[in-house]
Design a protein around this motif. Sequence first.
Motif, PDB file in Angstrom:
ATOM      1  N   PHE A  12       0.828  -1.200   0.000  1.00 46.49           N
ATOM      2  CA  PHE A  12       0.000   0.000   0.000  1.00 46.49           C
ATOM      3  C   PHE A  12       0.867   1.256   0.000  1.00 46.49           C
ATOM      4  CE2 PHE A  12      -1.715   3.333   2.780  1.00 46.49           C
ATOM      5  CZ  PHE A  12      -2.750   3.780   1.974  1.00 46.49           C
ATOM      6  N   LEU A  13       1.870   1.300   0.861  1.00 47.78           N
ATOM      7  CA  LEU A  13       2.748   2.469   0.913  1.00 47.78           C
ATOM      8  C   LEU A  13       3.453   2.701  -0.420  1.00 47.78           C
ATOM      9  CD1 LEU A  13       4.438   2.125   4.419  1.00 47.78           C
ATOM     10  CD2 LEU A  13       2.706   3.789   3.727  1.00 47.78           C
ATOM     11  N   THR A  14       3.909   1.621  -1.021  1.00 49.32           N
ATOM     12  CA  THR A  14       4.610   1.743  -2.298  1.00 49.32           C
ATOM     13  C   THR A  14       3.681   2.248  -3.387  1.00 49.32           C
ATOM     14  OG1 THR A  14       6.087  -0.060  -1.694  1.00 49.32           O
ATOM     15  CG2 THR A  14       5.949   0.493  -4.031  1.00 49.32           C
ATOM     16  N   SER A  15       2.509   1.655  -3.513  1.00 51.15           N
ATOM     17  CA  SER A  15       1.607   2.045  -4.603  1.00 51.15           C
ATOM     18  C   SER A  15       0.994   3.419  -4.377  1.00 51.15           C
ATOM     19  CB  SER A  15       0.520   1.001  -4.792  1.00 51.15           C
ATOM     20  OG  SER A  15      -0.264   0.898  -3.628  1.00 51.15           O
ATOM     21  N   LYS A  16       0.746   3.776  -3.145  1.00 49.70           N
ATOM     22  CA  LYS A  16       0.073   5.049  -2.850  1.00 49.70           C
ATOM     23  C   LYS A  16       1.038   6.239  -2.843  1.00 49.70           C
ATOM     24  CE  LYS A  16      -3.423   7.448  -1.029  1.00 49.70           C
ATOM     25  NZ  LYS A  16      -4.646   7.729  -1.700  1.00 49.70           N
ATOM     26  N   PHE A  17       2.242   6.040  -2.297  1.00 50.73           N
ATOM     27  CA  PHE A  17       3.131   7.167  -2.072  1.00 50.73           C
ATOM     28  C   PHE A  17       4.416   7.144  -2.895  1.00 50.73           C
ATOM     29  CE2 PHE A  17       0.738   6.598   1.886  1.00 50.73           C
ATOM     30  CZ  PHE A  17       0.075   7.814   1.909  1.00 50.73           C
ATOM     31  N   LEU A  18       4.866   5.989  -3.342  1.00 52.70           N
ATOM     32  CA  LEU A  18       6.150   5.916  -4.047  1.00 52.70           C
ATOM     33  C   LEU A  18       6.017   5.705  -5.544  1.00 52.70           C
ATOM     34  CD1 LEU A  18       8.303   3.832  -1.543  1.00 52.70           C
ATOM     35  CD2 LEU A  18       8.166   6.312  -1.803  1.00 52.70           C
ATOM     36  N   ARG A  19       4.807   5.594  -6.055  1.00 49.24           N
ATOM     37  CA  ARG A  19       4.611   5.426  -7.499  1.00 49.24           C
ATOM     38  C   ARG A  19       3.588   6.436  -7.991  1.00 49.24           C
ATOM     39  NH1 ARG A  19       7.898   1.599  -8.841  1.00 49.24           N
ATOM     40  NH2 ARG A  19       7.979  -0.333  -7.678  1.00 49.24           N
ATOM     41  N   ASP A  20       3.822   6.939  -9.216  1.00 51.79           N
ATOM     42  CA  ASP A  20       2.840   7.852  -9.808  1.00 51.79           C
ATOM     43  C   ASP A  20       1.835   7.046 -10.624  1.00 51.79           C
ATOM     44  OD1 ASP A  20       4.290   7.120 -12.038  1.00 51.79           O
ATOM     45  OD2 ASP A  20       5.015   9.127 -12.504  1.00 51.79           O
ATOM     46  N   ALA A  21       0.996   7.720 -11.388  1.00 52.42           N
ATOM     47  CA  ALA A  21      -0.066   7.044 -12.142  1.00 52.42           C
ATOM     48  C   ALA A  21       0.489   6.075 -13.184  1.00 52.42           C
ATOM     49  CB  ALA A  21      -0.963   8.073 -12.814  1.00 52.42           C
ATOM     50  N   GLU A  22       1.675   6.376 -13.735  1.00 52.16           N
ATOM     51  CA  GLU A  22       2.274   5.496 -14.743  1.00 52.16           C
ATOM     52  C   GLU A  22       3.108   4.380 -14.134  1.00 52.16           C
ATOM     53  OE1 GLU A  22       2.749   9.025 -15.147  1.00 52.16           O
ATOM     54  OE2 GLU A  22       0.887   8.997 -16.273  1.00 52.16           O
ATOM     55  N   GLY A  23       3.261   4.380 -12.808  1.00 59.10           N
ATOM     56  CA  GLY A  23       4.039   3.340 -12.148  1.00 59.10           C
ATOM     57  C   GLY A  23       5.495   3.690 -11.966  1.00 59.10           C
ATOM     58  N   ASN A  24       5.880   4.928 -12.238  1.00 55.31           N
ATOM     59  CA  ASN A  24       7.260   5.364 -12.073  1.00 55.31           C
ATOM     60  C   ASN A  24       7.535   5.719 -10.618  1.00 55.31           C
ATOM     61  OD1 ASN A  24       7.641   5.194 -14.889  1.00 55.31           O
ATOM     62  ND2 ASN A  24       6.728   7.201 -15.123  1.00 55.31           N
ATOM     63  N   PHE A  25       8.777   5.499 -10.192  1.00 54.23           N
ATOM     64  CA  PHE A  25       9.162   5.770  -8.815  1.00 54.23           C
ATOM     65  C   PHE A  25       9.183   7.268  -8.551  1.00 54.23           C
ATOM     66  CE2 PHE A  25      12.176   6.367  -5.351  1.00 54.23           C
ATOM     67  CZ  PHE A  25      11.692   5.457  -4.433  1.00 54.23           C
ATOM     68  N   VAL A  26       8.639   7.669  -7.400  1.00 58.74           N
ATOM     69  CA  VAL A  26       8.599   9.065  -6.986  1.00 58.74           C
ATOM     70  C   VAL A  26       9.300   9.161  -5.634  1.00 58.74           C
ATOM     71  CG1 VAL A  26       7.091  10.980  -6.343  1.00 58.74           C
ATOM     72  CG2 VAL A  26       6.407   9.425  -8.153  1.00 58.74           C
ATOM     73  N   ASP A  27      10.179  10.140  -5.489  1.00 59.24           N
ATOM     74  CA  ASP A  27      10.888  10.334  -4.228  1.00 59.24           C
ATOM     75  C   ASP A  27      10.004  11.150  -3.293  1.00 59.24           C
ATOM     76  OD1 ASP A  27      12.889  10.201  -2.360  1.00 59.24           O
ATOM     77  OD2 ASP A  27      13.954  11.949  -3.143  1.00 59.24           O
ATOM     78  N   ALA A  28       9.110  10.475  -2.594  1.00 64.06           N
ATOM     79  CA  ALA A  28       8.109  11.147  -1.757  1.00 64.06           C
ATOM     80  C   ALA A  28       8.610  11.337  -0.335  1.00 64.06           C
ATOM     81  CB  ALA A  28       6.828  10.328  -1.737  1.00 64.06           C
ATOM     82  N   GLU A  29       8.042  12.313   0.323  1.00 67.17           N
ATOM     83  CA  GLU A  29       8.327  12.548   1.735  1.00 67.17           C
ATOM     84  C   GLU A  29       7.508  11.579   2.588  1.00 67.17           C
ATOM     85  OE1 GLU A  29      10.597  14.699   2.980  1.00 67.17           O
ATOM     86  OE2 GLU A  29      11.145  15.034   0.889  1.00 67.17           O
ATOM     87  N   LEU A  30       7.911  11.444   3.835  1.00 68.30           N
ATOM     88  CA  LEU A  30       7.189  10.599   4.777  1.00 68.30           C
ATOM     89  C   LEU A  30       5.760  11.109   4.927  1.00 68.30           C
ATOM     90  CD1 LEU A  30       7.108   8.412   7.017  1.00 68.30           C
ATOM     91  CD2 LEU A  30       7.941  10.156   8.585  1.00 68.30           C
ATOM     92  N   PRO A  31       4.753  10.274   4.673  1.00 68.77           N
ATOM     93  CA  PRO A  31       3.364  10.712   4.837  1.00 68.77           C
ATOM     94  C   PRO A  31       3.091  11.097   6.292  1.00 68.77           C
ATOM     95  CG  PRO A  31       3.479   8.590   3.727  1.00 68.77           C
ATOM     96  CD  PRO A  31       4.842   8.902   4.198  1.00 68.77           C
ATOM     97  N   SER A  32       2.517  12.262   6.507  1.00 75.97           N
ATOM     98  CA  SER A  32       2.279  12.743   7.868  1.00 75.97           C
ATOM     99  C   SER A  32       1.301  11.838   8.621  1.00 75.97           C
ATOM    100  CB  SER A  32       1.749  14.171   7.831  1.00 75.97           C
ATOM    101  OG  SER A  32       0.544  14.228   7.091  1.00 75.97           O
ATOM    102  N   LYS A  33       0.410  11.194   7.889  1.00 77.03           N
ATOM    103  CA  LYS A  33      -0.567  10.299   8.526  1.00 77.03           C
ATOM    104  C   LYS A  33       0.116   9.138   9.247  1.00 77.03           C
ATOM    105  CE  LYS A  33      -4.692   7.626   7.404  1.00 77.03           C
ATOM    106  NZ  LYS A  33      -5.620   7.260   6.334  1.00 77.03           N
ATOM    107  N   TYR A  34       1.245   8.678   8.715  1.00 71.46           N
ATOM    108  CA  TYR A  34       1.944   7.535   9.276  1.00 71.46           C
ATOM    109  C   TYR A  34       3.217   7.934  10.012  1.00 71.46           C
ATOM    110  CZ  TYR A  34      -1.298   5.254   6.179  1.00 71.46           C
ATOM    111  OH  TYR A  34      -2.446   4.843   5.547  1.00 71.46           O
ATOM    112  N   GLY A  35       3.365   9.200  10.327  1.00 63.07           N
ATOM    113  CA  GLY A  35       4.545   9.686  11.029  1.00 63.07           C
ATOM    114  C   GLY A  35       4.714   9.094  12.415  1.00 63.07           C
ATOM    115  N   SER A  36       3.618   8.739  13.067  1.00 62.53           N
ATOM    116  CA  SER A  36       3.714   8.138  14.398  1.00 62.53           C
ATOM    117  C   SER A  36       4.120   6.665  14.331  1.00 62.53           C
ATOM    118  CB  SER A  36       2.386   8.272  15.134  1.00 62.53           C
ATOM    119  OG  SER A  36       1.375   7.555  14.449  1.00 62.53           O
ATOM    120  N   LEU A  37       3.948   6.029  13.172  1.00 63.64           N
ATOM    121  CA  LEU A  37       4.293   4.611  13.014  1.00 63.64           C
ATOM    122  C   LEU A  37       5.671   4.392  12.417  1.00 63.64           C
ATOM    123  CD1 LEU A  37       0.933   3.352  11.478  1.00 63.64           C
ATOM    124  CD2 LEU A  37       1.682   3.118  13.838  1.00 63.64           C
ATOM    125  N   ILE A  38       6.108   5.328  11.563  1.00 66.09           N
ATOM    126  CA  ILE A  38       7.338   5.158  10.801  1.00 66.09           C
ATOM    127  C   ILE A  38       8.262   6.339  11.080  1.00 66.09           C
ATOM    128  CG2 ILE A  38       8.302   4.835   8.494  1.00 66.09           C
ATOM    129  CD1 ILE A  38       5.447   4.083   7.582  1.00 66.09           C
TER     130      ILE A  38
END
Length: 94
Positions: A12-38
């Motif tokens: 889920f993390l990979t598909s939602k935050f690390l890939r764009d619509a075409e499936g290319n890798f995106v250098d994303a920041e840590l999602p704030s929603k999961y900041g307490s877990l990761i």
Amino acid sequence: MAGKLLRGFRTFLTSKFLRDAEGNFVDAELPSKYGSLISQKEWDTFKFKRNTPEFKSVSETNRERASSPPYPYRKGRVGYGRLEQSMVSIYKLQ
């Protein structure tokens, strides 16, 4: 059970935050929603591992294998059309 949940969460993390619509890798920041877990260090390690050539090779191999299973699951898609066909074939055999 815990292993499957963890694997699903990573996917889920990979598909939602690390890939764009075409499936290319995106250098994303840590999602704030999961900041307490990761932690930031764990997130950076996770991104690095998901962007390695070895991971991409294994992922592509598994994607190809899953795209054409030798015995696709059909039980949930029987519907009335296939139900009728199976009933007719059973009665013809008798």
